[in-house]
Design a protein around this motif. Structure first.
Motif, PDB file in Angstrom:
ATOM      1  N   ASN A 133      26.256  19.686 -21.702  1.00 36.26           N
ATOM      2  CA  ASN A 133      27.642  19.217 -21.578  1.00 36.26           C
ATOM      3  C   ASN A 133      27.730  17.714 -21.816  1.00 36.26           C
ATOM      4  O   ASN A 133      26.725  17.016 -21.764  1.00 36.26           O
ATOM      5  N   VAL A 165      43.297  19.730 -19.896  1.00 34.91           N
ATOM      6  CA  VAL A 165      41.898  19.749 -19.474  1.00 34.91           C
ATOM      7  C   VAL A 165      41.882  20.186 -18.006  1.00 34.91           C
ATOM      8  O   VAL A 165      42.261  19.435 -17.127  1.00 34.91           O
ATOM      9  N   PRO A 181      37.926  12.398 -18.039  1.00 31.99           N
ATOM     10  CA  PRO A 181      37.725  13.675 -18.755  1.00 31.99           C
ATOM     11  C   PRO A 181      38.868  13.980 -19.720  1.00 31.99           C
ATOM     12  O   PRO A 181      38.634  14.431 -20.841  1.00 31.99           O
ATOM     13  N   ALA A 182      40.098  13.707 -19.302  1.00 36.76           N
ATOM     14  CA  ALA A 182      41.249  13.991 -20.161  1.00 36.76           C
ATOM     15  C   ALA A 182      41.278  13.045 -21.360  1.00 36.76           C
ATOM     16  O   ALA A 182      41.536  13.452 -22.485  1.00 36.76           O
ATOM     17  N   ASN A 193      38.556  13.846 -23.818  1.00 30.94           N
ATOM     18  CA  ASN A 193      38.790  15.108 -24.509  1.00 30.94           C
ATOM     19  C   ASN A 193      39.437  14.895 -25.875  1.00 30.94           C
ATOM     20  O   ASN A 193      39.343  15.738 -26.752  1.00 30.94           O
ATOM     21  N   TRP A 194      40.034  13.730 -26.054  1.00 28.90           N
ATOM     22  CA  TRP A 194      40.632  13.414 -27.344  1.00 28.90           C
ATOM     23  C   TRP A 194      39.606  13.520 -28.467  1.00 28.90           C
ATOM     24  O   TRP A 194      39.887  13.994 -29.551  1.00 28.90           O
ATOM     25  N   GLY A 235      36.883  15.300 -28.284  1.00 28.92           N
ATOM     26  CA  GLY A 235      36.137  16.551 -28.231  1.00 28.92           C
ATOM     27  C   GLY A 235      34.912  16.465 -27.349  1.00 28.92           C
ATOM     28  O   GLY A 235      33.872  16.004 -27.770  1.00 28.92           O
ATOM     29  N   VAL A 236      35.045  16.888 -26.090  1.00 29.69           N
ATOM     30  CA  VAL A 236      33.890  16.874 -25.198  1.00 29.69           C
ATOM     31  C   VAL A 236      33.772  18.218 -24.499  1.00 29.69           C
ATOM     32  O   VAL A 236      34.755  18.942 -24.340  1.00 29.69           O
ATOM     33  N   LYS A 237      32.538  18.519 -24.102  1.00 33.80           N
ATOM     34  CA  LYS A 237      32.312  19.732 -23.337  1.00 33.80           C
ATOM     35  C   LYS A 237      32.194  19.336 -21.865  1.00 33.80           C
ATOM     36  O   LYS A 237      31.426  18.442 -21.526  1.00 33.80           O
ATOM     37  N   ILE A 238      32.988  19.984 -21.025  1.00 34.67           N
ATOM     38  CA  ILE A 238      33.047  19.579 -19.621  1.00 34.67           C
ATOM     39  C   ILE A 238      32.647  20.731 -18.705  1.00 34.67           C
ATOM     40  O   ILE A 238      33.081  21.862 -18.904  1.00 34.67           O
ATOM     41  N   GLN A 287      47.468  10.814 -25.512  1.00 36.61           N
ATOM     42  CA  GLN A 287      46.813  12.009 -26.031  1.00 36.61           C
ATOM     43  C   GLN A 287      47.565  12.608 -27.205  1.00 36.61           C
ATOM     44  O   GLN A 287      46.982  13.004 -28.196  1.00 36.61           O
TER      45      GLN A 287
END
Ligand code: UDP
Ligand code: MG
Length: 315
Positions: free
Chosen positions: A112, A146, A177-178, A181-182, A184-187, A223
């Motif tokens: 992650n 998210v 985290p939000a 996420n822009w 592209g992340v795995k959380i 976002q």
């Protein structure tokens, strides 16, 4: 994999010694190379001198002393900028987060980009803290897309690239985290232990709720529309302008064709207002478009992030 632990502290003199002992022993048990970065956020008690004492005797500890109290987000940002590890772990300096949970987070960071703690059994007062935070987490999850149970938990682990690419303002640390996420992340989320605050005082009150709501609006805007403000303001402007135009057209018809007096009609005011508001919205959108270009181009800020380029290579 090397680890940097970042801990912000503001007037936590009673917690410093035990905190260091416990974080260090947890980190030693992971068997990885690590540094512990204490960020003293302009404490007015003995926090800073105690931390400096620790750092002067222990190579694994570093203290960044901020010149004044800049707030928890700024303290995190200072730690992130300084951190050298491949993975960055954050936690509070009041021992409400349990350093023993760090290995659990690290176990998941392999697959992650962010591993977030979830204080499932949170030991804070219900009405003033847990209820507002329950609502806030639902709202933030819904609005940002998210989904996390516990945005407010400081105990989190990030891959280096995640935080090194972020600029934090205001009270934004909880939205990392939000924001991340822009690109592209795995959380992942893990349940963590939470303790009541045993020593020292909480630095926040109920007023934080309002700040969180305002920050959420900023995050949502960044976002969705930060690279296309006219797409955000434009539709509202067009709609408002169009309705205003139709109203005015109708009134003009009455006046010209039927010879009625329209000077005292409330509808006239509404029509004029809607047209002006429409023009304002479009104007704001256009200004936004200019600002976006200046913002991205002067700072060479990309509007995309590449993870990897794969291509044919001569062997
Ligand atoms: N903190 C900080 N700067 C501030 C406020 C708080 O560095 O301006 C630190 C504080 O010392 C603690 C962490 O941030 O280590 C979380 O603060 P607190 O425990 O007061 O928040 P709560 O747990 O009540 O939400
Ligand atoms: Mg706390």
């Amino acid at each position: 994999m090397t680890i940097s632990v970042v801990i912000p502290l503001y007037n936590e003199e009673e917690n410093v010694a035990e905190l260091h002992r416990r974080v260090k022993s947890s980190m030693e048990r992971t068997g990885r190379e690590f540094e512990i970065i204490y960020v003293d956020d302009g404490s007015t008690d003995r926090t800073r001198s105690l931390l400096e004492e620790i750092a002067s005797n222990d190579r694994s500890a570093v203290v960044l002393s901020l010149r004044r109290n800049f707030g928890q987000t700024a303290a995190f940002a200072a730690g992130f900028d300084y951190a050298r590890g491949d993975v960055i772990v954050t936690l509070d300096g009041d021992l409400q987060n349990d350093p023993d949970d760090i290995p659990k987070l690290l176990a998941l960071i392999g697959e992650n980009d962010i591993v977030s703690g979830w204080r499932k059994e949170r030991k804070d007062p219900f009405l003033s803290r847990r209820l507002p935070s329950l609502i806030a987490n639902r709202l933030i999850s819904k609005v940002t897309g998210v989904s996390l149970h516990d945005y407010g938990c400081s105990l989190k682990a990030y891959r280096r690239e995640v935080v090194k690419n972020l600029k934090l303002y205001g009270e934004m640390h909880r939205f990392i985290p939000a924001l991340a996420n822009w690109y592209g992340v795995k959380i992942a989320e893990v349940e963590t232990t939470h303790h009541p605050r045993l020593r020292g005082k909480s630095k926040y009150g109920i007023s934080r709720t309002m700040k969180v709501v305002l920050d959420l609006i900023t995050v949502k805007f960044l976002q969705s529309f930060s690279t296309k403000p006219l797409q955000f303001f434009g539709p509202m402007g067009l709609l408002s302008g169009l309705i205003g135009f139709l109203i005015s057209l109708y009134l003009t018809g009455e006046k010209v064709l039927l010879g009625r007096d329209i000077g005292g009609r409330p509808l006239l005011l509404l029509g004029a207002l809607l047209i002006i508001v429409g023009i304002q919205f479009i104007g704001m959108g256009l200004l936004g478009e200019m600002v976006v270009r200046v913002y991205h181009e002067t700072q060479k800020k990309p509007i995309y992030v590449i993870k990897k380029v794969s291509r044919y290579e001569d062997k």
